[in-house]
Design a protein around this motif. Sequence first.
Motif, PDB file in Angstrom:
ATOM      1  N   ILE B  20       1.176  -1.001  -0.055  1.00  0.00           N
ATOM      2  CA  ILE B  20      -0.310   0.279  -0.118  1.00  0.00           C
ATOM      3  C   ILE B  20       1.020   1.372   0.095  1.00  0.00           C
ATOM      4  O   ILE B  20       0.506   1.826  -1.108  1.00  0.00           O
ATOM      5  N   GLU B 126      -5.566  -0.910  15.442  1.00  0.00           N
ATOM      6  CA  GLU B 126      -7.100  -0.654  14.208  1.00  0.00           C
ATOM      7  C   GLU B 126      -7.643  -2.629  14.069  1.00  0.00           C
ATOM      8  O   GLU B 126      -7.660  -3.408  13.952  1.00  0.00           O
ATOM      9  N   GLY B 132     -10.088  -6.158   8.833  1.00  0.00           N
ATOM     10  CA  GLY B 132      -9.853  -4.900   8.380  1.00  0.00           C
ATOM     11  C   GLY B 132     -10.915  -4.209   8.510  1.00  0.00           C
ATOM     12  O   GLY B 132     -11.380  -2.822   8.359  1.00  0.00           O
ATOM     13  N   ILE B 133     -11.574  -4.652   9.396  1.00  0.00           N
ATOM     14  CA  ILE B 133     -13.219  -4.238   9.780  1.00  0.00           C
ATOM     15  C   ILE B 133     -13.264  -2.608  10.953  1.00  0.00           C
ATOM     16  O   ILE B 133     -11.904  -3.101  11.826  1.00  0.00           O
ATOM     17  N   PRO B 134     -13.220  -2.175  10.595  1.00  0.00           N
ATOM     18  CA  PRO B 134     -13.236  -0.936  11.262  1.00  0.00           C
ATOM     19  C   PRO B 134     -14.302  -0.455  12.477  1.00  0.00           C
ATOM     20  O   PRO B 134     -15.350  -1.199  12.188  1.00  0.00           O
ATOM     21  N   PHE B 299     -20.352  -4.865  12.745  1.00  0.00           N
ATOM     22  CA  PHE B 299     -19.377  -4.519  12.261  1.00  0.00           C
ATOM     23  C   PHE B 299     -19.522  -5.826  11.104  1.00  0.00           C
ATOM     24  O   PHE B 299     -18.460  -6.737  12.420  1.00  0.00           O
ATOM     25  N   PHE B 300     -18.833  -6.004   9.612  1.00  0.00           N
ATOM     26  CA  PHE B 300     -18.427  -7.166   9.093  1.00  0.00           C
ATOM     27  C   PHE B 300     -17.872  -6.836   8.501  1.00  0.00           C
ATOM     28  O   PHE B 300     -17.291  -6.302   7.532  1.00  0.00           O
ATOM     29  N   GLY B 301     -16.725  -8.560   8.066  1.00  0.00           N
ATOM     30  CA  GLY B 301     -16.239  -8.341   6.830  1.00  0.00           C
ATOM     31  C   GLY B 301     -15.204  -9.409   6.961  1.00  0.00           C
ATOM     32  O   GLY B 301     -15.114 -10.385   7.936  1.00  0.00           O
ATOM     33  N   PRO B 302     -13.548  -8.708   6.760  1.00  0.00           N
ATOM     34  CA  PRO B 302     -12.351 -10.228   6.655  1.00  0.00           C
ATOM     35  C   PRO B 302     -11.545  -9.753   7.237  1.00  0.00           C
ATOM     36  O   PRO B 302     -11.555  -8.863   7.841  1.00  0.00           O
ATOM     37  N   GLY B 307      -4.195  -7.956   3.193  1.00  0.00           N
ATOM     38  CA  GLY B 307      -4.990  -6.859   2.459  1.00  0.00           C
ATOM     39  C   GLY B 307      -5.401  -6.203   3.629  1.00  0.00           C
ATOM     40  O   GLY B 307      -5.257  -5.420   4.327  1.00  0.00           O
ATOM     41  N   PRO B 308      -7.062  -7.266   3.792  1.00  0.00           N
ATOM     42  CA  PRO B 308      -7.543  -6.276   4.909  1.00  0.00           C
ATOM     43  C   PRO B 308      -6.738  -6.138   5.999  1.00  0.00           C
ATOM     44  O   PRO B 308      -7.015  -4.736   6.648  1.00  0.00           O
ATOM     45  N   ALA B 310      -3.746  -5.247   6.916  1.00  0.00           N
ATOM     46  CA  ALA B 310      -2.863  -4.353   6.246  1.00  0.00           C
ATOM     47  C   ALA B 310      -3.867  -2.845   5.645  1.00  0.00           C
ATOM     48  O   ALA B 310      -3.086  -1.541   5.901  1.00  0.00           O
ATOM     49  N   SER B 311      -4.889  -3.017   5.619  1.00  0.00           N
ATOM     50  CA  SER B 311      -5.644  -1.314   5.289  1.00  0.00           C
ATOM     51  C   SER B 311      -5.724  -0.882   6.265  1.00  0.00           C
ATOM     52  O   SER B 311      -5.918   0.273   6.965  1.00  0.00           O
ATOM     53  N   VAL B 314      -2.398   0.758   8.027  1.00  0.00           N
ATOM     54  CA  VAL B 314      -2.434   1.794   6.730  1.00  0.00           C
ATOM     55  C   VAL B 314      -3.283   2.376   6.984  1.00  0.00           C
ATOM     56  O   VAL B 314      -3.248   4.445   7.562  1.00  0.00           O
ATOM     57  N   SER B 315      -4.077   2.673   8.161  1.00  0.00           N
ATOM     58  CA  SER B 315      -5.106   3.693   8.797  1.00  0.00           C
ATOM     59  C   SER B 315      -4.590   4.315  10.101  1.00  0.00           C
ATOM     60  O   SER B 315      -5.513   5.325   9.508  1.00  0.00           O
TER      61      SER B 315
END
Lengths: 433, 433
Positions: B20, B126, B132-134, B299-302, B307-308, B310-311, B314-315
């Motif tokens: 990224i 985070e 990756g889920i915020p 909140f739902f996600g990987p 990738g997630p 690292a997202s 980086v946030s």
Amino acid sequence: MAFKIGLLGLGTVGTGTVQILLDTNGRHPLLQGLSLHRVGVRSLSKPRQVELPETLLTTDLEEIVTDPNVDIVVELIGGLEPARSLILKAISHGKHVVTANKAVISRYADEIFTAANEKGVYVMLEAAVGGGIPVIQPLKQSLGANRIHRIMGIVNGTTNYILTRMQLEGVDFSEVLAIAQELGYAEADPTADVDGLDAADKIAILASLGFGGRIKLSEVYCEGIRNINASDISYADRLGFVIKLLAIASRDSQATAENDLLSIRVHPTLVPKAHPLASINDVYNAILIEGEPIGQVMFFGPGAGAGPTASAVVSDILNIAAVLNSPLSGEVHPLMSCTHQHYCNLAPMEDLITRFYARFITQDESGVIGKLGTCFGNHDVSIESIVQIDTHGELAEIVVVTHDVREGNFRQALDEIQSFNVVNRIPSILRVL
Amino acid sequence: MAFKIGLLGLGTVGTGTVQILLDTNGRHPLLQGLSLHRVGVRSLSKPRQVELPETLLTTDLEEIVTDPNVDIVVELIGGLEPARSLILKAISHGKHVVTANKAVISRYADEIFTAANEKGVYVMLEAAVGGGIPVIQPLKQSLGANRIHRIMGIVNGTTNYILTRMQLEGVDFSEVLAIAQELGYAEADPTADVDGLDAADKIAILASLGFGGRIKLSEVYCEGIRNINASDISYADRLGFVIKLLAIASRDSQATAENDLLSIRVHPTLVPKAHPLASINDVYNAILIEGEPIGQVMFFGPGAGAGPTASAVVSDILNIAAVLNSPLSGEVHPLMSCTHQHYCNLAPMEDLITRFYARFITQDESGVIGKLGTCFGNHDVSIESIVQIDTHGELAEIVVVTHDVREGNFRQALDEIQSFNVVNRIPSILRVL
């Protein structure tokens, strides 16, 4: 230091906001440094759900946005005017602004953020989309590392309630609308909700944040749910879909590095039952965001209501108070401001690549399915299934589901099909996710 | 101004983070003001998925955390040591820290945040929960207006994958574990995942943020999924439930204004099929937060992956860069720091109020159900259903589901029941949501 809030509007959300501000125990400690300085209302004599000292109330909203003691103006009166003018006047007097007003922000973002950036103040709008669901702040901050590919959501509770009832009870639109109006889930004039206009405001705001550019609301394609009937819901069900009003913003397949084309649209959509958005029912909202490298994340929660929306309003107040509390030297916080200035290019709907569902009423005679199939083939429309679902006397009901096709090609095929003698009418044309 | 990042660790997530940082086009513009200054690795000669100038790489991690040019240290080596010491040394040298290390944060939050607050630097995490889920940032910022009542989630992808396969394919734990290990979804030593330890780390972190106090990890109740078998999944299914490993933090029912008692626990749980967490399958994570006035948001996600995660890393970097970019005069940003210092009181598990599912193998003779029912009644355990589900020769299989009961009472009843001659054994005891 105590920051002073000037609140415009003491309706449902305004009342919820006051209730949080007056009862801070157990919430974020920063709330204790905030005080409610003035509250603007339409009438001083109206009975209220919250007790406020009379000296706080005024019917003079201009006085609040120009009051030198007010640090943050919270605009909760809704509608276009005087909300827009009051927001602009508050900014010009150096106030930070918190608003839940999707109609104003989706139409006047350019004017409002340009003014805010010039003055170095924040305009915060978490409550404008998805009620209490944190989605604006995640888009501005938590997902900043990503290239956003698509934002897709159920962002209007009224229409989702109506579609859920139609799905579960097999009744028609008008019947459910009447019930929703009785329950207070739909307005007496339901246009903004059922014609998709409210959802269009919201997806324009989300797209602007996700894709980092301004959006011309007039270019957002918008189709409501008035024409959805019980048969479509039942046929969709048989095919493995539920019908949802989706608001979608995506990078267009034709986008290039030079021409960053977006597709932004609101329309009823056949959603596969296993899709995360398919099970979002009643007045709930959900927003699915796809990007690289995160993949998919979804935010789900109550899309409206006094408490949830007030939660979002107060979170914006907290964010502003946090940066005011630790004074910045000069520049504004780059994850809280909206500094992009260019307008995004929106692709015309005929260039959209999507699947379609269409229902035809035809003469019940042999060869009709072949004629439909041939015509679609001639226009490069690849078909997944053509099924004769029912017959009514001399008439047959045929449902076609396509693969991904160019919308313009599909429309041309439909124009030709409409002229066939054997085709009586085409009551439903819906997109499929 | 360009901020310099010192990265510790170039494994999966480290590589994702570098990708990224080296390819910022189309992401948040603030990323362009960041530069990767040093990268600490175990071996300089190992082949890598990203191309980096050799001068960036070093095996001397201490050198990075003490380098006067580094502004932000990103710790992605995992494990307790040397991660903890490096984080503390980075802080003592005035660096901001971003970490994905749930094990270190859940154990040493007190030490780390005390040091960070003294130095006026940020420690951001985070990526430590939910990939990756915020969820960390929403808890710290977007939900600040709320009184949090409960945080409940599926926060371990490995166990959720195993339970999903068991559910869909009717196979037993050990069989699915072997497949998960082959696919790389489970480690060779799967203890941290399958015994719930990883989920306990994560819920301790979420609880600390949601309830504004520190958590002693050793007090978090933790029960894994090794004992779940195919029959329980199948009986749960018949009763309308799926079995999920839930991590739950809630205000205890005995909590008072004076004694703010929490209940924090990880255990397999029967979740009603209509519940939003029931349909979170495979390696996905979801976190449901309940508070006043927001109600429920999810909140739902990987929950993992290069990738997630690292997202999320980086946030956090972006958030720090944003405040560094607009230098604060003195104080740290109050929504980005963790300044609470007291430890929360955790209620003992016997005071938990919950529903239970228990499976009994008994002699197949009349009166057994009556005996069970009477014994539960004597201990104030209210029963929703007792069903003889199966017989095997002389043995009967009986499943009991209770209403909400005090866990201590239920355990006492079980102790008594275990001593009954007619009761052979009690193979499964599970909590029900």
